[in-house]
Every structure is written in C-alpha cells, then in structure tokens.
Design a protein around this motif. Structure first.
Motif, short mmCIF file in Angstrom:
data_model
loop_
_atom_site.label_atom_id
_atom_site.label_comp_id
_atom_site.label_asym_id
_atom_site.label_seq_id
_atom_site.Cartn_x
_atom_site.Cartn_y
_atom_site.Cartn_z
N THR A 45 0.85 -1.19 0.00
CA THR A 45 0.00 0.00 0.00
C THR A 45 0.88 1.24 0.00
O THR A 45 1.80 1.35 0.82
N ILE A 46 0.62 2.15 -0.92
CA ILE A 46 1.30 3.44 -0.96
C ILE A 46 0.23 4.51 -0.88
O ILE A 46 -0.64 4.60 -1.76
N GLU A 47 0.26 5.29 0.20
CA GLU A 47 -0.76 6.32 0.42
C GLU A 47 -0.09 7.65 0.72
O GLU A 47 0.96 7.70 1.35
N SER A 48 -0.72 8.72 0.27
CA SER A 48 -0.17 10.05 0.50
C SER A 48 -1.27 11.09 0.37
O SER A 48 -2.26 10.87 -0.34
N TYR A 49 -1.08 12.21 1.05
CA TYR A 49 -1.94 13.36 0.78
C TYR A 49 -1.53 14.01 -0.54
O TYR A 49 -2.30 14.73 -1.15
N SER A 50 -0.27 13.78 -0.96
CA SER A 50 0.27 14.30 -2.21
C SER A 50 0.20 13.18 -3.25
O SER A 50 -0.75 12.42 -3.27
N GLY A 52 1.12 9.58 -5.06
CA GLY A 52 1.54 8.27 -4.57
C GLY A 52 2.95 7.97 -5.02
O GLY A 52 3.85 7.68 -4.21
N ILE A 53 3.20 8.04 -6.33
CA ILE A 53 4.53 7.93 -6.92
C ILE A 53 4.71 9.14 -7.82
O ILE A 53 3.85 9.43 -8.66
N THR A 71 -2.20 -1.36 -3.86
CA THR A 71 -3.01 -0.14 -3.78
C THR A 71 -2.12 1.09 -3.74
O THR A 71 -1.19 1.16 -2.92
N ILE A 72 -2.39 2.03 -4.62
CA ILE A 72 -1.77 3.35 -4.60
C ILE A 72 -2.92 4.34 -4.52
O ILE A 72 -3.76 4.40 -5.42
N LYS A 73 -2.94 5.12 -3.43
CA LYS A 73 -4.12 5.95 -3.18
C LYS A 73 -3.68 7.29 -2.59
O LYS A 73 -2.86 7.34 -1.68
N THR A 74 -4.25 8.38 -3.13
CA THR A 74 -3.91 9.71 -2.62
C THR A 74 -5.17 10.51 -2.32
O THR A 74 -6.22 10.28 -2.93
N LEU A 75 -5.01 11.43 -1.39
CA LEU A 75 -6.13 12.32 -1.07
C LEU A 75 -6.19 13.47 -2.06
O LEU A 75 -7.27 13.89 -2.48
N TYR A 76 -5.02 13.99 -2.42
CA TYR A 76 -4.92 15.05 -3.42
C TYR A 76 -3.99 14.58 -4.52
O TYR A 76 -3.48 13.46 -4.49
N ILE A 93 2.50 -0.94 -15.45
CA ILE A 93 1.62 -2.11 -15.47
C ILE A 93 0.80 -2.09 -14.19
O ILE A 93 1.36 -2.14 -13.08
N ASN A 94 -0.52 -2.01 -14.34
CA ASN A 94 -1.39 -1.97 -13.18
C ASN A 94 -2.38 -3.11 -13.19
O ASN A 94 -3.17 -3.26 -14.12
N ALA A 95 -2.31 -3.93 -12.14
CA ALA A 95 -3.31 -4.98 -11.93
C ALA A 95 -4.03 -4.77 -10.61
O ALA A 95 -4.85 -5.60 -10.21
N GLY A 96 -3.71 -3.67 -9.93
CA GLY A 96 -4.32 -3.35 -8.64
C GLY A 96 -5.19 -2.12 -8.74
O GLY A 96 -5.93 -1.93 -9.71
N LEU A 97 -5.07 -1.23 -7.75
CA LEU A 97 -5.85 0.00 -7.69
C LEU A 97 -4.92 1.19 -7.67
O LEU A 97 -4.02 1.28 -6.82
N ILE A 98 -5.11 2.11 -8.59
CA ILE A 98 -4.47 3.42 -8.57
C ILE A 98 -5.58 4.45 -8.50
O ILE A 98 -6.38 4.58 -9.43
N GLN A 99 -5.65 5.16 -7.38
CA GLN A 99 -6.73 6.12 -7.17
C GLN A 99 -6.15 7.44 -6.71
O GLN A 99 -5.54 7.53 -5.65
N GLY A 100 -6.35 8.47 -7.53
CA GLY A 100 -5.85 9.80 -7.19
C GLY A 100 -6.98 10.71 -6.74
O GLY A 100 -8.10 10.62 -7.25
#
Length: 394
Positions: A45-50, A52-53, A71-76, A93-100
């Motif tokens: 899991t990679i999470e950030s307010y900024s 993700g990568i 999961t890569i997920k950011t608030l902003y 390559i994405n097989a998961g979730l990338i949510q910005g």
C-alpha cells in the motif's frame, strides 16, 4: 521515500508493506535521479496526501517498469505523477488500484513520458479529474492497453489529452471499460495512435458524449472492431481537416450519434447505424471512402431509424446495404429516408431510379432500397427504403 540529487537506486524499489506520506509523495524521484524499477506487490500500500509515486524533473527516470499489484491511493494530486521532463522508460503495469484525489495517472510537461505505455488490468480512478490525464506536451509513447478486466474512470473524463504537443503516440486499445462524464476527451492535441474499440470493451460518457474531439491538431483515427460506445462521438470541425476518420473493422452498432471526417467500411466491417430512442442514431461524416463491407440500418418505424449524412461526398459503398428491423409502428408501404449525401448515391448493384432488394433480419418484412429519384421521392443524392409486410402474426 525520496530519491534526489541525481542519485541512482540500481536495485529498484519493492514494497510489500505500507508506505505513507503526508506532505510529500509516497515515493519521489527528483532532480535527475534514477531508479531501475518500482514494484508495489499485492500486499503493498502506498498512500499520500500528495502523489503516490512522483517522477519529476528533467533526467528523473524510472529506467524499467513501474508495476502495481496492490493499492496506490492519494487524497490530493495524482496516484502516479510524471512531470517536468520525468520519464518511465519501461511500462506502467497496473493490476491493482491506482486512485488519485485528482487524476489517477498524470503525464504533463514537455519531455515527460511513459515510453513503454500503460497496460491496465486493474482499476485507475481519478477523483476530481480524469482517470488518465496527458497535458502540456506529455506523451504516452507506448499507448494505453486496457484489458478485459481493466477499468479507467474519472469524474470528468475517463482519459483526457489536452494541449499542443500532448499525445498518446501508441494510441488507446480498449477491451475493458473507460468511463467518465465524457469517456475520452482530446482537445487542442491528438492521439496519433488512434482509439480502438475492441470486442467486449465499453467507452461510456455518462453525460451523453463518449468521445469528444475538439480542435484536433493532427489525425486521431478511430477503429471500431466491436464493443460498445455509449454516447456520441463528436469532432467539432470534421470538415476542416481529415483528422477523425472512422474505420469499421468488425461488427459494430452505434449507441449514439457520430460526427467525424471520414467513414471507411472494409470487407471485414459491418456498421449498424442503430434505431431506438424514438428517432434513431445519425452518423454524419464529411467524406465517405466507403469500402467492400456492410452498412446496416436499424429500422423501428418511419421516424425511428438509423440515418447517414455525408456532407461533402456521395454515399459510396462497394459492399452491401442491409436492414436490422425491430418494428414499432412500422407500416407496410412506408418510405423511409435513411441517408443523404453530396452527389448521386453510388452503391454496388444499385441503378439510379430503380429499386433493389436488400437483405434483412425479419421473416415478416422485406425492404427495397432506392435513390431518391425513384417515384420522385426526392433526388439522386438521397437513399431510401420501401418497407413491405410479407407475413403477419397468426
């Protein structure tokens, strides 16, 4: 985690746990630094307010592949941000979730690119912005391949390309779902590799426009091999340049209106301009190169049917015309105008002024096709059907 100062992480980064950042990216590659690869595993899991990568700045680069199975997920900001001349030289390559919070994936600025393209079999979501955004000279050279299980969604657009020199050079190949208020938007830019709708895929515009092409500055061809385009496909200036040609490569039925620069139906193609909704769909094209394929008109009634408009050329086809009838209020003897062009109709086997039988899908109905000079219906540039009920329900 941050790599800056022109350093190089030769072993790459693999995350199977949790990375959290408040005011900085979860993983940041800055100032000419390089990383061989980034892998976020299924437990990662990679999470950030900024972001993700984030790969930002000239010379900043992931020299290999960015792979997300977790999961890569950011608030902003963006889930994955490539900007300021930064690059992913390999694939994303994405097989998961990338949510910005804003875009799911954003590529922006001259020299910024994902060289190997994006392959998505998971989910990419933009919160307030597109699922995937390319702007200000950014490029996805390897294109976007959205597989049968892939979903790309944005509040505004599923995918947006905006600004001069912005491009998806490798095109968009869709077997999954692309959705937004507008499914795909291209404005003041181009997708030189084209947009391809494949069997099983869906491009959806929940506000009514599935593909918006505004002020194109180079060719953005569309290939219809199958699948669904739910909504209109609209080029705002199809007669200015031949930048939005449509090639029908398989069986495809419209579920909205089209306004494009050219229509090509090769031998393998079967385009159905659908009926439904009380008025049917209209396919408008500036030119019609035509081809040896099949052009099918959906017919429900004399007012609910498909319609073809060719604004700067005749209706031209070396293949055949067919009818897909689903009668709702159709009356025997109805004359139905299904097309108009600029110049006399030119369809294989059709003699001007003489009707010709066409194939249909119904036991109960038969249809003749004729140009408008038959029985003084209109003029030779128009195409008509004459319906006859040949059997009744017992």
């Amino acid at each position: 985690a941050e790599d800056s100062g022109a350093s190089h992480i030769t072993g790459g980064i693999t995350n199977s746990g949790s990375i959290f950042a408040a005011d900085e990216p979860g993983i940041g590659i800055f100032s000419g630094s390089k990383v061989d690869f980034i892998t976020n595993t299924s437990t990662g899991t990679i999470e950030s307010y900024s972001s993700g990568i984030e790969i930002s700045g000239a010379g900043s680069e992931v020299t290999g592949t960015v792979t997300n199975n977790g999961t890569i997920k950011t608030l902003y900001d963006a889930g994955i941000y490539v900007g300021g001349g930064g690059k992913i030289t390999g694939q994303l390559i994405n097989a998961g979730l990338i949510q910005g919070g804003y875009s799911g994936v954003k590529v922006t600025g001259a020299g910024s690119d994902i060289t190997g393209g994006i392959t998505n079999s998971g989910t990419i979501i933009g919160g307030d912005d597109p699922g995937i955004a390319v702007s200000s000279g950014g490029d996805i050279f390897g294109g976007i391949h959205n597989t049968a299980t892939g979903r790309i969604a944005g509040w505004t657009y599923g995918i947006e390309v905006s600004g001069t020199a912005s491009n998806i050079t490798g095109g968009i190949d869709n077997l999954g779902t692309i959705t937004g208020h507008t499914g795909i938007r291209v404005i003041n830019s181009q997708i030189s590799g084209g947009i391809t709708s494949e069997v099983g895929g869906t491009i959806e515009g929940t506000n009514g426009t599935a593909i918006e092409l505004t002020n194109l500055n180079s060719e953005t061809p569309i290939t219809l091999n199958g699948g669904h385009i739910l909504g209109d496909v609209l080029d705002n200036a199809p007669g200015v340049t031949d930048y939005s040609p449509v090639t029908v490569g398989g069986a495809f039925a419209t579920e909205g209106n089209f306004n494009v620069s050219d229509l090509i139906i090769p031998a393998a193609g079967n385009l159905t301009i659908g009926s439904g909704g009380g008025g049917g769909n209209t396919f408008t094209t500036y030119a019609m190169t035509g081809g040896a394929g099949i052009l099918t008109f959906g017919v429900a009634s004399s007012i609910d049917h498909g319609f073809l408009t060719v604004t700067n050329a005749p209706i031209t086809l070396t293949g055949s015309v067919q009818v897909n009838v689903d009668p709702v209020g159709l009356v025997s003897g109805d004359t139905i105008q299904i097309g108009t062009g600029s110049g006399a109709v030119s369809i294989a086997g059709l003699t001007l002024g003489t009707p010709k039988a066409v194939a249909d899908n119904s036991y109960f109905w038969s249809f003749l096709m004729a140009d408008g000079s038959y029985n003084a219906l209109s003029a030779t540039n128009d195409l008509w059907l004459i319906a006859t009920q040949i059997h009744t329900v017992q």
